[in-house]
Design a protein around this motif. Structure first.
Motif, PDB file in Angstrom:
ATOM      1  N   GLY A   1     -69.956 -20.347  19.217  1.00  0.00           N
ATOM      2  CA  GLY A   1     -69.703 -21.095  17.997  1.00  0.00           C
ATOM      3  C   GLY A   1     -69.147 -22.493  18.215  1.00  0.00           C
ATOM      4  O   GLY A   1     -69.081 -23.280  17.274  1.00  0.00           O
ATOM      5  N   GLU A   2     -68.741 -22.826  19.433  1.00  0.00           N
ATOM      6  CA  GLU A   2     -68.224 -24.168  19.716  1.00  0.00           C
ATOM      7  C   GLU A   2     -69.403 -25.132  19.861  1.00  0.00           C
ATOM      8  O   GLU A   2     -70.374 -24.817  20.538  1.00  0.00           O
ATOM      9  N   PRO A   3     -69.304 -26.337  19.264  1.00  0.00           N
ATOM     10  CA  PRO A   3     -70.439 -27.271  19.297  1.00  0.00           C
ATOM     11  C   PRO A   3     -70.435 -28.198  20.513  1.00  0.00           C
ATOM     12  O   PRO A   3     -70.708 -29.385  20.400  1.00  0.00           O
ATOM     13  N   PHE A   4     -70.088 -27.682  21.689  1.00  0.00           N
ATOM     14  CA  PHE A   4     -70.071 -28.530  22.873  1.00  0.00           C
ATOM     15  C   PHE A   4     -70.389 -27.719  24.128  1.00  0.00           C
ATOM     16  O   PHE A   4     -70.335 -26.502  24.132  1.00  0.00           O
ATOM     17  N   GLU A   5     -70.741 -28.463  25.192  1.00  0.00           N
ATOM     18  CA  GLU A   5     -70.924 -27.895  26.527  1.00  0.00           C
ATOM     19  C   GLU A   5     -69.911 -28.570  27.434  1.00  0.00           C
ATOM     20  O   GLU A   5     -69.580 -29.744  27.246  1.00  0.00           O
ATOM     21  N   LEU A   6     -69.413 -27.826  28.419  1.00  0.00           N
ATOM     22  CA  LEU A   6     -68.379 -28.320  29.325  1.00  0.00           C
ATOM     23  C   LEU A   6     -68.856 -28.192  30.761  1.00  0.00           C
ATOM     24  O   LEU A   6     -69.337 -27.133  31.174  1.00  0.00           O
ATOM     25  N   PHE A   7     -68.726 -29.287  31.529  1.00  0.00           N
ATOM     26  CA  PHE A   7     -69.086 -29.329  32.940  1.00  0.00           C
ATOM     27  C   PHE A   7     -67.852 -29.809  33.708  1.00  0.00           C
ATOM     28  O   PHE A   7     -67.211 -30.772  33.291  1.00  0.00           O
ATOM     29  N   MET A   8     -67.514 -29.142  34.834  1.00  0.00           N
ATOM     30  CA  MET A   8     -66.278 -29.480  35.543  1.00  0.00           C
ATOM     31  C   MET A   8     -66.439 -29.449  37.060  1.00  0.00           C
ATOM     32  O   MET A   8     -67.288 -28.741  37.590  1.00  0.00           O
ATOM     33  N   PHE A   9     -65.559 -30.202  37.707  1.00  0.00           N
ATOM     34  CA  PHE A   9     -65.305 -30.124  39.141  1.00  0.00           C
ATOM     35  C   PHE A   9     -63.869 -30.568  39.355  1.00  0.00           C
ATOM     36  O   PHE A   9     -63.509 -31.705  39.016  1.00  0.00           O
TER      37      PHE A   9
ATOM     38  N   GLN B   1     -78.886 -24.093  24.467  1.00  0.00           N
ATOM     39  CA  GLN B   1     -79.269 -23.430  23.212  1.00  0.00           C
ATOM     40  C   GLN B   1     -78.275 -23.791  22.122  1.00  0.00           C
ATOM     41  O   GLN B   1     -78.645 -23.994  20.974  1.00  0.00           O
ATOM     42  N   ARG B   2     -77.002 -23.859  22.493  1.00  0.00           N
ATOM     43  CA  ARG B   2     -75.927 -24.150  21.559  1.00  0.00           C
ATOM     44  C   ARG B   2     -76.123 -25.503  20.876  1.00  0.00           C
ATOM     45  O   ARG B   2     -75.942 -25.643  19.682  1.00  0.00           O
ATOM     46  N   LEU B   3     -76.517 -26.520  21.657  1.00  0.00           N
ATOM     47  CA  LEU B   3     -76.687 -27.872  21.113  1.00  0.00           C
ATOM     48  C   LEU B   3     -78.135 -28.178  20.740  1.00  0.00           C
ATOM     49  O   LEU B   3     -78.419 -29.219  20.168  1.00  0.00           O
ATOM     50  N   GLN B   4     -79.045 -27.283  21.109  1.00  0.00           N
ATOM     51  CA  GLN B   4     -80.482 -27.487  20.864  1.00  0.00           C
ATOM     52  C   GLN B   4     -80.964 -28.815  21.443  1.00  0.00           C
ATOM     53  O   GLN B   4     -81.646 -29.596  20.786  1.00  0.00           O
ATOM     54  N   MET B   5     -80.582 -29.044  22.699  1.00  0.00           N
ATOM     55  CA  MET B   5     -81.008 -30.259  23.391  1.00  0.00           C
ATOM     56  C   MET B   5     -80.863 -30.071  24.893  1.00  0.00           C
ATOM     57  O   MET B   5     -80.142 -29.186  25.349  1.00  0.00           O
ATOM     58  N   SER B   6     -81.557 -30.903  25.648  1.00  0.00           N
ATOM     59  CA  SER B   6     -81.418 -30.908  27.104  1.00  0.00           C
ATOM     60  C   SER B   6     -80.316 -31.879  27.491  1.00  0.00           C
ATOM     61  O   SER B   6     -80.151 -32.926  26.856  1.00  0.00           O
ATOM     62  N   ILE B   7     -79.592 -31.515  28.528  1.00  0.00           N
ATOM     63  CA  ILE B   7     -78.495 -32.343  29.018  1.00  0.00           C
ATOM     64  C   ILE B   7     -78.732 -32.604  30.497  1.00  0.00           C
ATOM     65  O   ILE B   7     -78.977 -31.675  31.264  1.00  0.00           O
ATOM     66  N   VAL B   8     -78.664 -33.857  30.887  1.00  0.00           N
ATOM     67  CA  VAL B   8     -78.760 -34.236  32.288  1.00  0.00           C
ATOM     68  C   VAL B   8     -77.337 -34.475  32.768  1.00  0.00           C
ATOM     69  O   VAL B   8     -76.547 -35.127  32.084  1.00  0.00           O
ATOM     70  N   HIS B   9     -76.999 -33.927  33.949  1.00  0.00           N
ATOM     71  CA  HIS B   9     -75.652 -34.129  34.479  1.00  0.00           C
ATOM     72  C   HIS B   9     -75.694 -34.111  36.001  1.00  0.00           C
ATOM     73  O   HIS B   9     -76.613 -33.538  36.599  1.00  0.00           O
ATOM     74  N   PRO B  10     -74.705 -34.742  36.661  1.00  0.00           N
ATOM     75  CA  PRO B  10     -74.657 -34.704  38.123  1.00  0.00           C
ATOM     76  C   PRO B  10     -74.444 -33.263  38.606  1.00  0.00           C
ATOM     77  O   PRO B  10     -73.681 -32.502  38.003  1.00  0.00           O
ATOM     78  N   SER B  11     -75.116 -32.900  39.686  1.00  0.00           N
ATOM     79  CA  SER B  11     -75.103 -31.512  40.152  1.00  0.00           C
ATOM     80  C   SER B  11     -73.731 -31.022  40.602  1.00  0.00           C
ATOM     81  O   SER B  11     -73.483 -29.822  40.606  1.00  0.00           O
ATOM     82  N   PHE B  12     -72.813 -31.909  40.944  1.00  0.00           N
ATOM     83  CA  PHE B  12     -71.501 -31.429  41.386  1.00  0.00           C
ATOM     84  C   PHE B  12     -70.618 -30.985  40.221  1.00  0.00           C
ATOM     85  O   PHE B  12     -69.619 -30.304  40.425  1.00  0.00           O
ATOM     86  N   LEU B  13     -70.990 -31.350  38.991  1.00  0.00           N
ATOM     87  CA  LEU B  13     -70.266 -30.860  37.815  1.00  0.00           C
ATOM     88  C   LEU B  13     -70.893 -29.533  37.406  1.00  0.00           C
ATOM     89  O   LEU B  13     -72.084 -29.462  37.105  1.00  0.00           O
ATOM     90  N   HIS B  14     -70.109 -28.486  37.398  1.00  0.00           N
ATOM     91  CA  HIS B  14     -70.618 -27.144  37.140  1.00  0.00           C
ATOM     92  C   HIS B  14     -70.375 -26.740  35.686  1.00  0.00           C
ATOM     93  O   HIS B  14     -69.279 -26.908  35.159  1.00  0.00           O
ATOM     94  N   ARG B  15     -71.419 -26.197  35.088  1.00  0.00           N
ATOM     95  CA  ARG B  15     -71.352 -25.766  33.692  1.00  0.00           C
ATOM     96  C   ARG B  15     -70.347 -24.623  33.545  1.00  0.00           C
ATOM     97  O   ARG B  15     -70.353 -23.677  34.340  1.00  0.00           O
ATOM     98  N   GLN B  16     -69.505 -24.708  32.521  1.00  0.00           N
ATOM     99  CA  GLN B  16     -68.468 -23.714  32.270  1.00  0.00           C
ATOM    100  C   GLN B  16     -68.833 -22.866  31.047  1.00  0.00           C
ATOM    101  O   GLN B  16     -69.581 -23.311  30.177  1.00  0.00           O
TER     102      GLN B  16
END
Length: 175
Positions: A72-80, A52-67
């Motif tokens: 108000g920050e204009p980014f999404e963070l995925f980590m492992f 919702q924050r970026l108004q777009m779909s993001i494809v990512h490897p399943s082992f990276l977990h959304r944080q």
């Protein structure tokens, strides 16, 4: 018949005691964090999530977990572990009006090496604060999307497939 069975039993015991079972070498190895990360990437599937924050779909490897990212920050963070993927989106005409330099220029200013550049994207590689990074800046004329992979240099071999995925991935491509 009884003697035959006893002799057969003795011969099998001799064969069994003369053979030693040697465990395959791979069982003696200790699984390290680098191996674990490589195995996770090899067995990972791609997951699509909508931001919702970026108004777009993001494809990512399943082992990276959304944080969780502050509002108000204009980014999404995925980590492992010590691997992270940041997806940032800026819209030309609003967010970028206040930015003096593009993300690609910022990477170059940090001493990044320009790996490749086309009319649509640029890829940069560098090191900051002990972590290597691999970044792709995509520009479709209306938006800039920056994918930044950060990882410990000891994972250089393990993240090769993730860098290849970033090379091919374009979240703005609507084909």
């Amino acid at each position: 018949m009884r003697v035959f069975l006893i002799l057969l039993l003795i011969s099998h015991l001799l064969v069994l005691t003369s053979c030693t079972y040697q465990q395959p070498k791979s069982f003696h190895n200790v699984l390290t964090e680098e191996d674990s990360i490589e195995i996770r990437m090899d067995t990972s599937r791609m997951v699509t999530c909508h931001s919702q924050r970026l108004q777009m779909s993001i494809v990512h490897p399943s082992f990276l977990h959304r944080q969780r990212v502050p509002e108000g920050e204009p980014f999404e963070l995925f980590m492992f572990n010590d691997i992270s993927l940041v997806v940032r989106k800026d819209t030309i005409g609003s967010d970028l009006d206040n930015i003096v330099r593009s993300p690609g220029q910022l990477f170059m200013g940090m001493g990044a090496e320009l790996v490749t550049a086309t009319d649509r994207y640029s890829i940069h590689r560098g090191n900051e604060e002990g972590l290597d990074y691999y970044a792709k800046v995509i520009d479709d004329g209306n938006r800039l999307v920056t994918l930044t992979l950060r990882y410990d240099p000891k994972h250089e071999y393990a993240v090769r497939s993730l860098r290849d995925w970033i090379d091919a991935y374009d979240p703005l491509d609507n084909r």
